[in-house]
Design an enzyme around this catalytic site. Structure first.
Site, short mmCIF file in Angstrom:
data_model
loop_
_atom_site.label_atom_id
_atom_site.label_comp_id
_atom_site.label_asym_id
_atom_site.label_seq_id
_atom_site.Cartn_x
_atom_site.Cartn_y
_atom_site.Cartn_z
N SER A 22 0.82 -1.21 0.00
CA SER A 22 0.00 0.00 0.00
C SER A 22 0.85 1.26 0.00
O SER A 22 0.55 2.22 -0.73
CB SER A 22 -0.95 0.00 1.20
OG SER A 22 -0.25 -0.14 2.42
N TYR A 23 1.94 1.29 0.78
CA TYR A 23 2.76 2.51 0.84
C TYR A 23 3.59 2.69 -0.42
O TYR A 23 3.67 3.80 -0.97
CB TYR A 23 3.66 2.46 2.08
CG TYR A 23 4.34 3.78 2.39
CD1 TYR A 23 3.73 5.00 2.12
CD2 TYR A 23 5.60 3.80 2.97
CE1 TYR A 23 4.35 6.20 2.42
CE2 TYR A 23 6.24 4.99 3.27
CZ TYR A 23 5.61 6.19 3.00
OH TYR A 23 6.25 7.37 3.29
N THR A 148 3.08 9.80 7.15
CA THR A 148 2.31 9.52 5.94
C THR A 148 1.48 8.26 6.10
O THR A 148 2.01 7.20 6.42
CB THR A 148 3.25 9.31 4.73
OG1 THR A 148 4.32 8.42 5.11
CG2 THR A 148 3.84 10.61 4.25
N LYS A 202 9.13 5.05 16.45
CA LYS A 202 7.73 5.51 16.55
C LYS A 202 6.76 4.34 16.40
O LYS A 202 5.67 4.36 16.99
CB LYS A 202 7.46 6.61 15.53
CG LYS A 202 7.55 6.21 14.06
CD LYS A 202 6.23 5.74 13.49
CE LYS A 202 6.40 5.27 12.05
NZ LYS A 202 5.12 4.77 11.48
N ASP A 255 5.86 11.94 12.77
CA ASP A 255 5.46 10.55 12.52
C ASP A 255 4.94 9.89 13.80
O ASP A 255 4.01 9.07 13.76
CB ASP A 255 6.65 9.76 11.97
CG ASP A 255 6.23 8.68 10.99
OD1 ASP A 255 5.03 8.48 10.80
OD2 ASP A 255 7.13 8.04 10.40
N GLU A 292 4.77 -3.60 11.27
CA GLU A 292 6.22 -3.39 11.37
C GLU A 292 6.67 -3.26 12.82
O GLU A 292 7.76 -3.67 13.19
CB GLU A 292 6.62 -2.13 10.58
CG GLU A 292 6.68 -2.32 9.08
CD GLU A 292 7.97 -2.94 8.60
OE1 GLU A 292 8.70 -3.54 9.42
OE2 GLU A 292 8.26 -2.83 7.41
#
Length: 343
Positions: A22-23, A148, A202, A255, A292
């Site tokens: 998707s990214y 994002t 993050k 982020d 992730e």
């Protein structure tokens, strides 16, 4: 096989995006919207055939049509050699493998940027170290990172991100190719190390934020966790030679806030499931895509221990994910820590 044929005009390719999740797809769409010819490479033939047939990624980016200048491919050699600049957007646990597969096909002038967020599995090494080991030191390297979500980026919603590289010409060229004055702003950053680290840490803190909300602790606790998570991120970064101010920018605070506060984040949703009493396996199955932060937690924990940096939030999340600790007990242990100075 979806591949560039002899009839495909692959001259003047601006960039090849390696990774059709998707990214990666959203970044390729954004690049192609700028009027550039872009290749989107993926290794799964059925997936790429579906993208080409639909001219969209209806599974993860429904309703977003591919620009005409976006080319699908499963041919790694042609995809790599068609463009000087490569953008790698694959999960961190296969990053080194993909670069190893790419290496035989690189041009002498190839430059490699990645938007992968994470560290090397089992070692906690920065992806720059993985890239240099896989490719040598003759190619320019860069990292693209910031707040994002793929769906918003693909839909053309306003987004800002940052790019860093020791090669300032590469940074300038990436800004020119990626930046779109209407919707996508790209900032240059000088801190190659800090930019790589922020995206990994993050993800871990976002799992913690999700756990906190899943338990039902509310906004006060979530905000405290984000703030102290930022402090942990900064401590580790400075120990690695990064600049503290980097973590107040797009790849750090930006982020971190995005991922900790919005349910588009897989890491946050994973944490929510754990906080509500789910186990690791069922929580990952519920998400249905790569989380992730699960692997990142072990990687960051390894790196922090190697560097001798205290990261109590990361420590508790690691114990929940890898040692079976209950999320509520982990939260209680954090709250029961000795009184500390904020700095």
């Amino acid at each position: 096989m979806v591949t560039m044929t002899t009839q495909t005009d692959y001259s003047d390719i601006s960039m090849t995006v390696l990774g059709a999740g998707s990214y990666g797809t959203s970044l390729a769409i954004s690049l192609a919207r700028n009027g550039a010819k872009v290749i989107l490479w993926g290794h799964e033939e059925a997936h790429m055939n579906r993208l080409e047939a639909d001219r969209a990624n209806e599974e993860f980016l429904p309703g977003v049509a591919f620009p005409p200048s976006l080319i699908m491919s499963t041919d790694l050699e042609k995809s790599v050699q068609a463009s000087r600049d490569l953008l790698v957007v694959v999960p961190s646990h296969v990053f080194g493998l993909v670069l190893g597969n790419v290496k035989p096909f690189l041009r002498d002038d190839s430059r490699i940027c990645w938007a992968t967020k994470g560290l090397e599995p089992e070692t906690g090494r920065l992806l720059k170290e993985v890239a240099v080991e896989a490719l040598g030191e003759s190619h320019s390297l860069a990292v693209l990172s910031g707040p994002t979500f793929a769906k918003e980026l693909a839909s053309g919603m306003p987004t800002a991100i940052a790019v860093a590289s020791p090669d300032k010409e590469f940074v300038k060229d990436l800004q020119e190719k990626i930046h779109c004055s209407k919707t996508f702003r790209v900032y240059a950053n000088n801190d190659f190390t800090g930019m790589q680290l922020g995206g990994a840490v993050k993800n871990v803190i976002a799992i913690g934020a999700g756990m906190s909300d899943g338990i039902g602790f509310g906004a006060n606790a979530r905000t405290a966790l984000i703030t102290r998570g930022l402090a942990e991120m900064t401590r580790l970064g400075v120990a690695l030679g990064a600049e503290a101010e980097t973590f107040m920018g797009m790849a750090g605070l930006g982020d971190l806030v995005l991922t900790c506060t919005d349910n588009q984040s897989r890491n946050r949703r994973f944490g929510l499931a754990l906080g509500q009493g789910g186990d690791v396996d069922s929580a990952q199955e519920e998400i249905g895509q790569v989380v992730e932060g699960y692997r990142n937690t072990k990687e960051v924990w390894l790196l922090a221990n190697r560097m001798g940096v205290e990261m109590p939030i990361v420590e508790q999340i690691y114990q929940v994910l890898y040692q079976g600790k209950d999320a509520r007990v982990a939260a209680q242990d954090l709250l029961a820590r000795d009184k500390k100075s904020e700095s």
